[in-house]
Design a protein around this motif. Sequence first.
Motif, short mmCIF file in Angstrom:
data_model
loop_
_atom_site.label_atom_id
_atom_site.label_comp_id
_atom_site.label_asym_id
_atom_site.label_seq_id
_atom_site.Cartn_x
_atom_site.Cartn_y
_atom_site.Cartn_z
N GLN A 191 0.84 -1.19 0.00
CA GLN A 191 0.00 0.00 0.00
C GLN A 191 0.88 1.25 0.00
O GLN A 191 1.47 1.59 1.03
CB GLN A 191 -0.92 0.01 1.22
N PRO A 192 1.03 1.92 -1.14
CA PRO A 192 1.80 3.18 -1.17
C PRO A 192 1.22 4.15 -0.14
O PRO A 192 0.01 4.14 0.12
CB PRO A 192 1.61 3.68 -2.60
N ALA A 193 2.07 4.99 0.43
CA ALA A 193 1.60 5.85 1.51
C ALA A 193 2.34 7.17 1.53
O ALA A 193 3.51 7.26 1.16
CB ALA A 193 1.78 5.14 2.86
N PHE A 194 1.62 8.21 1.97
CA PHE A 194 2.23 9.48 2.33
C PHE A 194 2.75 9.31 3.75
O PHE A 194 1.98 9.35 4.70
CB PHE A 194 1.20 10.61 2.27
N ARG A 195 4.04 9.15 3.93
CA ARG A 195 4.59 8.87 5.25
C ARG A 195 4.97 10.15 5.98
O ARG A 195 5.56 11.07 5.42
CB ARG A 195 5.85 7.98 5.13
N SER A 196 4.62 10.18 7.26
CA SER A 196 5.11 11.20 8.19
C SER A 196 4.88 12.62 7.70
O SER A 196 5.78 13.46 7.73
CB SER A 196 6.60 10.98 8.47
N ILE A 197 3.67 12.90 7.21
CA ILE A 197 3.35 14.23 6.70
C ILE A 197 2.72 15.08 7.80
O ILE A 197 2.06 14.57 8.70
CB ILE A 197 2.39 14.15 5.49
N ALA A 198 2.95 16.39 7.71
CA ALA A 198 2.33 17.32 8.66
C ALA A 198 0.86 17.54 8.30
O ALA A 198 0.47 17.37 7.15
CB ALA A 198 3.08 18.65 8.64
N GLU A 199 0.06 17.89 9.31
CA GLU A 199 -1.38 18.13 9.11
C GLU A 199 -2.02 16.97 8.36
O GLU A 199 -2.77 17.15 7.40
CB GLU A 199 -1.61 19.44 8.37
N ALA A 200 -1.74 15.76 8.82
CA ALA A 200 -2.18 14.56 8.10
C ALA A 200 -3.70 14.46 8.01
O ALA A 200 -4.24 14.00 7.00
CB ALA A 200 -1.61 13.32 8.79
N GLU A 201 -4.40 14.88 9.06
CA GLU A 201 -5.86 14.79 9.04
C GLU A 201 -6.45 15.71 7.97
O GLU A 201 -7.40 15.34 7.27
CB GLU A 201 -6.42 15.15 10.41
N LYS A 202 -5.87 16.89 7.81
CA LYS A 202 -6.31 17.83 6.78
C LYS A 202 -6.07 17.25 5.39
O LYS A 202 -6.93 17.34 4.50
CB LYS A 202 -5.58 19.16 6.94
N VAL A 203 -4.91 16.63 5.19
CA VAL A 203 -4.60 16.01 3.90
C VAL A 203 -5.57 14.86 3.61
O VAL A 203 -6.03 14.70 2.48
CB VAL A 203 -3.14 15.52 3.87
N ALA A 204 -5.90 14.09 4.63
CA ALA A 204 -6.84 12.98 4.45
C ALA A 204 -8.22 13.51 4.04
O ALA A 204 -8.90 12.90 3.21
CB ALA A 204 -6.95 12.18 5.75
N ASP A 205 -8.63 14.62 4.60
CA ASP A 205 -9.92 15.23 4.22
C ASP A 205 -9.89 15.69 2.76
O ASP A 205 -10.88 15.51 2.03
CB ASP A 205 -10.24 16.40 5.13
N ILE A 206 -8.78 16.29 2.34
CA ILE A 206 -8.66 16.72 0.94
C ILE A 206 -8.73 15.52 0.01
O ILE A 206 -9.43 15.54 -1.01
CB ILE A 206 -7.33 17.48 0.72
N PHE A 207 -8.03 14.44 0.38
CA PHE A 207 -8.07 13.23 -0.44
C PHE A 207 -9.48 12.66 -0.51
O PHE A 207 -9.96 12.29 -1.60
CB PHE A 207 -7.13 12.17 0.14
N ALA A 208 -10.16 12.56 0.62
CA ALA A 208 -11.50 11.97 0.65
C ALA A 208 -12.47 12.75 -0.23
O ALA A 208 -13.25 12.15 -0.98
CB ALA A 208 -12.00 11.91 2.09
N ALA A 209 -12.42 14.07 -0.13
CA ALA A 209 -13.33 14.89 -0.93
C ALA A 209 -13.03 14.76 -2.42
O ALA A 209 -13.94 14.62 -3.24
CB ALA A 209 -13.22 16.36 -0.50
N ALA A 210 -11.75 14.77 -2.78
CA ALA A 210 -11.38 14.67 -4.19
C ALA A 210 -11.71 13.30 -4.76
O ALA A 210 -12.21 13.18 -5.88
CB ALA A 210 -9.89 14.96 -4.35
N ALA A 211 -11.44 12.25 -3.97
CA ALA A 211 -11.72 10.89 -4.45
C ALA A 211 -13.22 10.67 -4.62
O ALA A 211 -13.66 10.08 -5.61
CB ALA A 211 -11.15 9.87 -3.46
N GLU A 212 -14.01 11.17 -3.67
CA GLU A 212 -15.46 11.00 -3.77
C GLU A 212 -16.00 11.73 -4.99
O GLU A 212 -16.85 11.21 -5.73
CB GLU A 212 -16.13 11.52 -2.51
N ALA A 213 -15.50 12.93 -5.23
CA ALA A 213 -15.96 13.71 -6.38
C ALA A 213 -15.56 13.03 -7.68
O ALA A 213 -16.34 12.98 -8.64
CB ALA A 213 -15.38 15.12 -6.32
N ARG A 214 -14.36 12.48 -7.73
CA ARG A 214 -13.87 11.86 -8.96
C ARG A 214 -14.59 10.56 -9.25
O ARG A 214 -14.99 10.29 -10.39
CB ARG A 214 -12.36 11.61 -8.86
N VAL A 215 -14.78 9.73 -8.24
CA VAL A 215 -15.42 8.43 -8.45
C VAL A 215 -16.88 8.59 -8.81
O VAL A 215 -17.46 7.77 -9.54
CB VAL A 215 -15.25 7.56 -7.19
N SER A 216 -17.53 9.65 -8.31
CA SER A 216 -18.96 9.85 -8.59
C SER A 216 -19.21 10.37 -9.99
O SER A 216 -20.36 10.41 -10.44
CB SER A 216 -19.55 10.82 -7.57
#
Length: 209
Positions: free
Chosen positions: A169-194
């Motif tokens: 599983q490729p990963a963004f390791r040890s990034i700052a503000e990880a929760e914020k990045v996860a939210d950006i990913f979730a929103a973008a992925a949901e928009a793209r898949v839909s």
Amino acid sequence: MSHDDFKFEPVRGLPEALPEGEHILWQGSPSVLRLARDAMKLNWVIAYFVLLTVWRVGVSSTFVPMDQALAHGVPFVVIGALCCLLILGLATMQARSAVYTLTNKRVAMRIGAALTMTLNLPYTQIGNAGLDLKRSGHGTLAFELIGDVRFSYLMTWPHARPWVFAKTQPAFRSIAEAEKVADIFAAAAEARVSVPQVQQQAPSAVAAE
């Protein structure tokens, strides 16, 4: 004279210019110290040499004066310091050469200190993502791939979810503000898949229907 090993990149972290309709939502790199601690177990190495030094001094103090016993622990301190510097150097090279990118269509990872490569992961090929969040706000965002997409664990380390070998599983390791990045990913992925995917049929298939 300054030198940039990645000056050939038309866009930082990407091997080619973004196509029309695609734009960057977030870019970042691992934290050097957090990468050394999380992926390369710097804290465990420090603890090991501290215990080894204390044990050696304690044993020596039973048959020689304390000043001599302390001197017996010096080699372990030196070796431990060299190991820690080696880990920090490796973490620095890995962190400075890595660029993580989220666009509105994919996850991109430029990784590798000696052999550089770029992973392109369209959101449609990512089945799930897991966030390992630390108290400092740093964290690791790992991407679980679907289908036949596979990567080598050794080739992607340390930019992969630890201890998952069957299907890396490729990963963004040890990034700052990880929760914020996860939210950006979730929103973008949901928009793209839909977005409806239109597939063009071959003329022969249309005629047959």
